[in-house]
Design a protein around this motif. Structure first.
Motif, short mmCIF file in Angstrom:
data_model
loop_
_atom_site.label_atom_id
_atom_site.label_comp_id
_atom_site.label_asym_id
_atom_site.label_seq_id
_atom_site.Cartn_x
_atom_site.Cartn_y
_atom_site.Cartn_z
N GLY A 52 0.79 -1.23 0.00
CA GLY A 52 0.00 0.00 0.00
C GLY A 52 0.82 1.28 0.00
N ALA A 53 2.15 1.15 -0.01
CA ALA A 53 3.02 2.33 -0.03
C ALA A 53 3.34 2.69 -1.48
CB ALA A 53 4.32 2.03 0.72
N ALA A 54 3.83 3.91 -1.68
CA ALA A 54 4.24 4.33 -3.02
C ALA A 54 5.32 3.37 -3.52
CB ALA A 54 4.77 5.75 -2.98
N HIS A 55 5.18 2.91 -4.74
CA HIS A 55 6.14 2.00 -5.35
C HIS A 55 7.49 2.70 -5.49
CE1 HIS A 55 8.10 -0.39 -8.46
NE2 HIS A 55 7.29 -1.37 -8.12
N GLY A 56 8.58 1.97 -5.30
CA GLY A 56 9.92 2.55 -5.40
C GLY A 56 10.19 3.19 -6.74
N GLY A 57 9.65 2.64 -7.82
CA GLY A 57 9.83 3.23 -9.14
C GLY A 57 9.16 4.59 -9.25
N VAL A 58 8.00 4.73 -8.62
CA VAL A 58 7.31 6.03 -8.60
C VAL A 58 8.13 7.03 -7.80
CG1 VAL A 58 5.23 7.22 -7.77
CG2 VAL A 58 5.02 5.01 -8.94
N VAL A 59 8.62 6.60 -6.65
CA VAL A 59 9.43 7.47 -5.79
C VAL A 59 10.66 7.96 -6.55
CG1 VAL A 59 10.88 7.49 -3.71
CG2 VAL A 59 8.59 6.48 -3.63
N MET A 60 11.39 7.04 -7.18
CA MET A 60 12.60 7.42 -7.89
C MET A 60 12.30 8.30 -9.11
SD MET A 60 15.06 4.11 -7.50
CE MET A 60 16.47 4.97 -8.19
N THR A 61 11.20 8.06 -9.77
CA THR A 61 10.81 8.90 -10.91
C THR A 61 10.55 10.32 -10.46
OG1 THR A 61 9.90 7.03 -12.16
CG2 THR A 61 9.09 9.22 -12.74
N LEU A 62 9.82 10.50 -9.36
CA LEU A 62 9.54 11.85 -8.86
C LEU A 62 10.83 12.57 -8.47
CD1 LEU A 62 6.36 11.15 -6.74
CD2 LEU A 62 6.48 12.39 -8.92
N LEU A 63 11.75 11.86 -7.82
CA LEU A 63 13.02 12.47 -7.44
C LEU A 63 13.81 12.88 -8.69
CD1 LEU A 63 13.97 9.96 -4.61
CD2 LEU A 63 13.39 12.39 -4.28
N ASP A 64 13.84 12.02 -9.69
CA ASP A 64 14.56 12.30 -10.94
C ASP A 64 13.97 13.52 -11.65
OD1 ASP A 64 16.43 11.69 -13.10
OD2 ASP A 64 14.71 10.89 -14.20
N ILE A 65 12.66 13.57 -11.77
CA ILE A 65 12.00 14.70 -12.43
C ILE A 65 12.27 16.00 -11.67
CG2 ILE A 65 9.79 15.72 -13.09
CD1 ILE A 65 8.76 12.78 -13.32
N ALA A 66 12.17 15.95 -10.35
CA ALA A 66 12.39 17.16 -9.54
C ALA A 66 13.81 17.70 -9.74
CB ALA A 66 12.13 16.87 -8.06
N MET A 67 14.80 16.80 -9.75
CA MET A 67 16.18 17.26 -9.96
C MET A 67 16.36 17.80 -11.38
SD MET A 67 18.59 14.53 -7.89
CE MET A 67 17.95 13.05 -8.69
N ALA A 68 15.86 17.09 -12.38
CA ALA A 68 16.01 17.54 -13.77
C ALA A 68 15.37 18.90 -13.99
CB ALA A 68 15.42 16.51 -14.71
N ARG A 69 14.19 19.12 -13.44
CA ARG A 69 13.52 20.42 -13.61
C ARG A 69 14.25 21.52 -12.86
NH1 ARG A 69 11.43 20.41 -18.18
NH2 ARG A 69 11.25 22.59 -17.61
N ALA A 70 14.85 21.21 -11.72
CA ALA A 70 15.64 22.21 -11.00
C ALA A 70 16.84 22.62 -11.83
CB ALA A 70 16.09 21.66 -9.65
N VAL A 71 17.50 21.65 -12.46
CA VAL A 71 18.65 21.94 -13.31
C VAL A 71 18.23 22.81 -14.49
CG1 VAL A 71 20.35 20.90 -14.87
CG2 VAL A 71 19.95 19.90 -12.61
N ARG A 72 17.15 22.43 -15.15
CA ARG A 72 16.68 23.22 -16.30
C ARG A 72 16.27 24.63 -15.87
NH1 ARG A 72 13.46 19.69 -20.67
NH2 ARG A 72 13.80 21.63 -21.82
N GLY A 73 15.66 24.74 -14.70
CA GLY A 73 15.29 26.06 -14.19
C GLY A 73 16.50 26.93 -13.91
N GLN A 74 17.58 26.32 -13.46
CA GLN A 74 18.80 27.07 -13.19
C GLN A 74 19.43 27.58 -14.48
OE1 GLN A 74 22.51 25.13 -11.94
NE2 GLN A 74 22.58 26.61 -10.26
#
Length: 153
Positions: A52-74
């Motif tokens: 019932g917890a967030a799947h590890g693949g979903v967790v890692m995808t969200l972390l990856d997207i957040a970092m990539a968008r931060a880099v592009r924003g910079q």
């Protein structure tokens, strides 16, 4: 943008970048710019593991997207063209299961060179519980030159 919602603070959010996998997940951008980003995901049954917890693949995808968008924003904040980025490596640490209904990912660009950027991200549930942390290295791609349209035959 395939989805438009209102964040709890009344801010319109979406993910207008044309990434089919992100659209499929339903991850929405709340803020982005100046080396940081924040995403939200409303967890659906297909996002969860057998416990019932967030799947590890979903967790890692969200972390990856957040970092990539931060880099592009910079890169845009520094006056550069909107370069694309590619994840070179990523390390994630899972701290607690994501059991709530929403997950929030915050990404931060830490250091940039001409062609690389180092970033970090944290994922929290709606109660502020730290679910996971990540660090990653991203290659900053050169913008593609505009190509002239091919003449009609």
């Amino acid at each position: 943008m395939t989805q438009q919602q209102i964040a709890p603070q009344g801010i319109p959010v979406g993910y207008p970048y044309g990434v089919p996998f992100v659209d499929h997940l339903g991850a929405l951008m709340i803020e982005e710019g100046n080396g940081s980003s924040m995403l939200i995901l409303e967890l659906r049954p297909e996002h969860r593991n057998t416990h019932g917890a967030a799947h590890g693949g979903v967790v890692m995808t969200l972390l990856d997207i957040a970092m990539a968008r931060a880099v592009r924003g910079q890169t845009r904040h520094q006056g550069d063209a909107d370069h694309g980025v590619v994840t070179i490596e990523m390390k994630s640490s899972f701290c607690q299961p994501g059991l709530g209904d929403r997950l929030f990912a915050r990404g931060t660009a830490v250091h940039r060179t001409t062609s690389m950027c180092f970033a970090e991200a944290e994922l929290h549930d709606e109660n502020g519980v730290l679910v996971a942390r990540s660090s990653g290295t991203f290659k900053v791609l050169r913008p593609r030159p505009a190509t002239a349209p091919k003449p009609a035959k």
